[in-house]
Design a protein around this motif. Structure first.
Motif, PDB file in Angstrom:
ATOM      1  N   THR A  45     -35.325   6.203  -0.007  1.00  0.00           N
ATOM      2  CA  THR A  45     -36.773   6.337   0.173  1.00  0.00           C
ATOM      3  C   THR A  45     -37.217   5.771   1.514  1.00  0.00           C
ATOM      4  OG1 THR A  45     -37.085   6.150  -2.223  1.00  0.00           O
ATOM      5  CG2 THR A  45     -39.014   5.789  -0.838  1.00  0.00           C
ATOM      6  N   THR A  46     -36.661   4.622   1.884  1.00  0.00           N
ATOM      7  CA  THR A  46     -37.048   3.972   3.145  1.00  0.00           C
ATOM      8  C   THR A  46     -36.597   4.790   4.356  1.00  0.00           C
ATOM      9  OG1 THR A  46     -36.906   1.801   2.086  1.00  0.00           O
ATOM     10  CG2 THR A  46     -36.868   1.850   4.499  1.00  0.00           C
ATOM     11  N   ILE A  47     -35.341   5.227   4.343  1.00  0.00           N
ATOM     12  CA  ILE A  47     -34.819   6.005   5.474  1.00  0.00           C
ATOM     13  C   ILE A  47     -35.527   7.356   5.574  1.00  0.00           C
ATOM     14  CG2 ILE A  47     -32.761   7.095   6.439  1.00  0.00           C
ATOM     15  CD1 ILE A  47     -32.839   4.027   6.671  1.00  0.00           C
ATOM     16  N   HIS A  48     -35.813   7.959   4.426  1.00  0.00           N
ATOM     17  CA  HIS A  48     -36.520   9.247   4.433  1.00  0.00           C
ATOM     18  C   HIS A  48     -37.934   9.072   4.991  1.00  0.00           C
ATOM     19  CE1 HIS A  48     -37.640  13.275   3.258  1.00  0.00           C
ATOM     20  NE2 HIS A  48     -38.590  12.827   2.443  1.00  0.00           N
ATOM     21  N   ARG A  49     -38.580   7.993   4.619  1.00  0.00           N
ATOM     22  CA  ARG A  49     -39.941   7.736   5.140  1.00  0.00           C
ATOM     23  C   ARG A  49     -39.918   7.554   6.659  1.00  0.00           C
ATOM     24  NH1 ARG A  49     -41.209   3.894   1.860  1.00  0.00           N
ATOM     25  NH2 ARG A  49     -40.557   2.174   3.207  1.00  0.00           N
ATOM     26  N   LEU A  50     -38.939   6.812   7.151  1.00  0.00           N
ATOM     27  CA  LEU A  50     -38.797   6.635   8.603  1.00  0.00           C
ATOM     28  C   LEU A  50     -38.519   7.980   9.273  1.00  0.00           C
ATOM     29  CD1 LEU A  50     -38.415   4.994  11.215  1.00  0.00           C
ATOM     30  CD2 LEU A  50     -36.052   4.541  10.471  1.00  0.00           C
ATOM     31  N   SER A  51     -37.661   8.781   8.651  1.00  0.00           N
ATOM     32  CA  SER A  51     -37.303  10.090   9.218  1.00  0.00           C
ATOM     33  C   SER A  51     -38.536  10.986   9.333  1.00  0.00           C
ATOM     34  CB  SER A  51     -36.232  10.763   8.356  1.00  0.00           C
ATOM     35  OG  SER A  51     -35.059   9.988   8.323  1.00  0.00           O
ATOM     36  N   LEU A  52     -39.344  11.029   8.281  1.00  0.00           N
ATOM     37  CA  LEU A  52     -40.543  11.868   8.323  1.00  0.00           C
ATOM     38  C   LEU A  52     -41.526  11.376   9.373  1.00  0.00           C
ATOM     39  CD1 LEU A  52     -41.284  12.658   4.558  1.00  0.00           C
ATOM     40  CD2 LEU A  52     -40.056  14.017   6.245  1.00  0.00           C
ATOM     41  N   ASP A  53     -41.591  10.063   9.557  1.00  0.00           N
ATOM     42  CA  ASP A  53     -42.466   9.521  10.593  1.00  0.00           C
ATOM     43  C   ASP A  53     -42.017   9.997  11.971  1.00  0.00           C
ATOM     44  OD1 ASP A  53     -44.636   7.921  11.460  1.00  0.00           O
ATOM     45  OD2 ASP A  53     -43.257   6.289  11.957  1.00  0.00           O
ATOM     46  N   ILE A  54     -40.707  10.003  12.194  1.00  0.00           N
ATOM     47  CA  ILE A  54     -40.170  10.502  13.474  1.00  0.00           C
ATOM     48  C   ILE A  54     -40.474  11.990  13.624  1.00  0.00           C
ATOM     49  CG2 ILE A  54     -38.033  10.955  14.751  1.00  0.00           C
ATOM     50  CD1 ILE A  54     -36.925   8.345  13.478  1.00  0.00           C
TER      51      ILE A  54
END
Length: 809
Positions: free
Chosen positions: A46-55
């Motif tokens: 969830t954390t890595i996916h959230r960061l990815s979407l932000d990028i």
């Protein structure tokens, strides 16, 4: 339903690809993640996916420096500069692994066209507790319908599933999606790159206007599609929806992991996200002419991957190659470094799992790629892909269901162990007369602990007591009906001693029940050893020594062992008042330590009644004039740490005939329950009125199904055991039956899927992590539980095993 029928059903219902190993691809035996592992996987993903979407959503602002890390590909500029909102991310998969030290990490993300939907759906088909793939298909439909309704409301739409017709797996997956999604509001069309065209501001496939394109087609290959630039313009104008948005290549690029670490090094992440990136994203950097030499000289530390690679093609794991092979690889790619990343290698944990080969179950150690699947930003399943090596190989990989469950049995490592600690322990034990600390070069004694949960320990004690009563009842039935079942039990040649007069009602003065805990935390009784139970020294003297040495503040299940056993032996001795008692075994070192415990106990008792006690070698016994002699000493009563059926085997039939149920502390009648065939007799009696309803439930819950004929077994997944053998000798799995010439003296017992423990096995020359099978040996005296010990070994526990103390928490 037979397994082959199940496989065929899966092949057809899930549009699986037919191949020669169709029966080996799916194993119905589940693997369980612990609650902690699953929580971490969810949190990290969830954390890595959230960061990815932000990028992804801010690639032209705060993350614009990432653009230069994305390699060139056809239509790069057109795709990265699309001028419309990024549509919902319908599907994503992260390749997740568990390290040797139980840490979670991701090797890469798959945002473009992640596969494994079929395997996730099949995972739902098979049963397991807390199945992570429960309702996966329903979620797949609901998430897609959510997106469709968001953009098109309730009107009927046409959906193109776009795939390369030459890529057979994607075509099969497309068929599966059509099966799931097509309904009265959604018409599903399967098409390839040459079937698409643009006309009058609309996208068509086979002359049907398309509303949604669900891509099974890589972004970097979109240039192969007819009218692709026109299609992208229509996407910008919201006249067609493309899933996933082609800009998702920003996250599909493996350079994103290098960018994560760039953000980390530049302190551009919040504290929590930075912590997660450190933990679960291996150190990654773009390969360059500057750092390639770092990889050249440290092959075991690195993995080299193509930035836009797929299907494990051109992935080079340094530890998989020789030094010479690695240098050749480096030389091959040193002129095209811009297409690769350099990633830290992390050692993946090997777990024990049941694989199917030609329809037969086999326990193997394998690596698992846990494919964490997200749909519309939520985790909807985890796909397991098991492999013998680090990379997925379609010729050997197989899938299993994945559940969530904590085991009731775990290892607690001794953190106080230092260099030379075991040598110090060994010297202490040698001074106490114990020379068995090493098993060949391996350390036999573990300085760690196995912890059994309190609730499971109480169940084990209660189950042992109840099962002992049940076996005693069946043994009495056999004894009272002398001769009826001798052939079945394998006791015909020694029945004279067994059926000698007895006036007591208990199973054995000292015996051991071998229990296993399966992967679902169910207790299963494997067998009984009523005659020569090993582990006495370990459960008493050695157990006490380790508790004192390490000041362990635990519940000791063996605290009353010697007190109860001594009391029962004393009652037996006083009943028959012998003048001389002999404690006899072979000179095998393990037997000697075990009878030493019995000898010390009997000697302490006998000193109160002026009874002489002798300890010696069973081979020095002889019978003259109906009396038993040890050299010139007449023996009135014995404790024989020697199987009754071995007296004839070793030309000592006269001694065996002398022994009866009054002059032998561990009575010959105990051999009835020693026979593994008694398990089969118990199952035959289930169909009669011999057992109460309560007893029948005990049998079905705790005793594996057993039969005297393999032809009438209710499963093909079973173990073949000789009825009177010991130490795991002569035991075979179902797939090994061809190794047995004659099946007459065997029983057939359903195989128990035992939960293994990951143990660090030490020897004089190395240290290895191994998945070992724990067997819980529960000692009893008469019909009472008195203690236990644990052995770690292979699937069939033999003498080459490890003793590890077991306690209760």
């Amino acid at each position: 339903m037979k397994y082959n029928n199940v496989v065929d059903k899966l092949l057809f219902d899930y549009y699986a690809i037919h191949c020669k190993r169709k029966g080996d691809i799916y194993s119905p035996y589940p693997f369980y993640l612990t609650q902690s592992e699953y929580r971490k996987i969810k949190d990290y993903t969830t954390t890595i996916h959230r960061l990815s979407l932000d990028i992804l959503n801010n690639i032209n602002t705060k993350y614009r420096d990432y653009k230069e890390m994305i390699p060139d590909f056809p239509l790069k500029s057109e795709i990265l500069n699309l001028n419309r909102e990024i549509s919902d991310v319908f599907w994503t998969r992260y390749d997740c692994f568990i390290e040797d030290k139980d840490k979670i990490f991701f090797s890469e993300g798959n945002y473009d066209k992640p596969c494994a939907q079929r395997e996730l759906a099949i995972g739902e088909y098979f049963n397991c507790d807390n199945n992570v793939n429960k309702e996966f298909v329903e979620n797949f439909k609901n998430k897609f319908n959510f997106i469709a309704e968001k953009y098109y409301g309730n009107r009927k739409i046409n959906v193109l599933i776009l795939a390369d017709p030459c890529h057979y797996e994607e075509v099969h997956l497309s068929m599966l999606y059509r099966e799931w999604l097509e309904d009265s509001k959604m018409n599903i069309i399967l098409g390839g790159s040459n079937n698409v065209h643009v006309k009058d501001e609309k996208v068509y496939c086979f002359d049907k206007s398309i509303d949604i394109i669900l891509r099974q087609f890589p972004t970097e290959n979109l240039y192969e599609i007819n009218d692709i630039e026109a299609i992208l313009k229509l996407y910008e104008k919201n006249k067609v929806l493309i899933l996933n948005d082609p800009r998702i290549i920003i996250l599909q690029s493996k350079g994103i992991f290098a960018y994560f670490h760039k953000l980390l090094s530049e302190d551009r992440l919040d504290d929590y996200t930075a912590k997660i990136v450190k933990e679960c994203i291996p150190c990654t950097e773009l390969l360059s002419k500057e750092n390639i030499n770092k990889a050249r000289g440290n092959k075991n530390k690195y993995v080299i991957k193509p930035i836009l690679g797929r299907y494990s093609e051109d992935v080079f794991i340094g530890s998989s190659y020789s030094e010479e092979e690695w240098k050749l690889i480096i030389d091959d790619i040193k002129y095209c470094t811009q297409y690769y990343i350099l990633q830290e290698f992390r050692q993946i944990r090997k777990d024990n799992i049941v694989e199917l080969k030609r329809g037969y179950a086999h326990n193997i150690d394998a690596f698992c790629n846990f494919g964490v699947y997200l749909s519309c930003n939520g985790i909807t399943g985890i796909c397991s892909r098991w492999n013998y090596d680090y990379l997925t190989d379609n010729e050997t990989t197989f899938v299993t269901p994945i559940g969530i469950k904590d085991t009731k049995l775990h290892i607690k490592y001794n953190e106080n162990i230092k260099d030379k600690e075991f040598k110090s322990v060994n010297l202490d034990l040698v001074e106490q007369g114990f020379l068995g600390a090493y098993n060949n070069a391996r350390e036999y004694i573990s300085l760690d602990q196995v912890i059994l949960s309190k609730d499971k320990f109480e169940e084990l004690k209660n189950a042992s007591s109840e099962i002992l009563k049940l076996f005693n009842k069946v043994s009495e039935f056999v004894y009272e009906n002398k001769g009826w079942l001798d052939d079945v039990l394998g006791i015909t040649s020694i029945n004279e001693s067994i059926y000698s007069t007895k006036d007591f009602k208990y199973l054995s003065i000292l015996g051991r029940m071998d229990w296993a805990l399966d992967i679902d935390n169910n207790l299963k009784l494997m067998e009984l050893n009523n005659e020569t139970p090993a582990g006495l020294y370990e459960a008493t003297a050695l157990n006490d020594y380790l508790i004192k040495r390490y000041k362990r503040n635990i519940e000791n299940p063996n605290r009353n062992f010697e007190e109860i056993l001594g009391r029962n032996i004393e009652e037996y001795i006083l009943k028959y008042t012998p003048k001389t008692i002999g404690i006899f075994s072979t000179c095998y070192y393990e037997d000697y330590y075990n009878i030493d415990i019995i000898f010390n106990m009997v000697e302490k008792i006998s000193s109160k009644y002026n009874i002489k006690v002798i300890k010696g070698n069973v081979y020095n016994l002889r019978v003259e004039n109906h009396k038993l002699y040890y050299f010139d000493e007449v023996i009135d009563m014995i404790y024989r740490y020697f199987p009754l059926n071995w007296f004839e085997k070793f030309n000592m039939k006269a001694v065996g005939n002398w022994i009866n149920n009054k002059n032998c502390i561990n009575q010959p009648v105990t051999l009835i329950a020693q026979s593994k065939s008694l398990f089969a007799v118990i199952y035959e009696l289930l169909s009669t009125k011999f057992f109460t309803s309560y007893e029948k439930n005990l049998v079905l819950k705790y005793i594996p199904y057993t039969d005297i004929s393999n032809k009438s077994m209710k499963t093909i997944d079973y173990i073949c055991k000789p009825i009177l053998e010991r130490e795991g000798l002569g035991v075979y799995t179902r797939g090994q039956l061809s190794s047995i010439d004659n099946l007459d003296n065997y029983i057939f017992q359903e195989r128990i899927n035992i939960k293994t423990l990951r143990y660090i096995s030490n020897s004089t020359y190395d240290k290895k992590r191994k998945n070992l099978f724990p067997i819980l040996g529960c000692f009893y005296s008469k019909n009472e539980f008195i203690g236990m010990y644990c052995r770690l070994g292979s699937l069939i526990t033999k003498e080459n095993c490890i003793y590890i103390p077991i306690y209760v928490d």
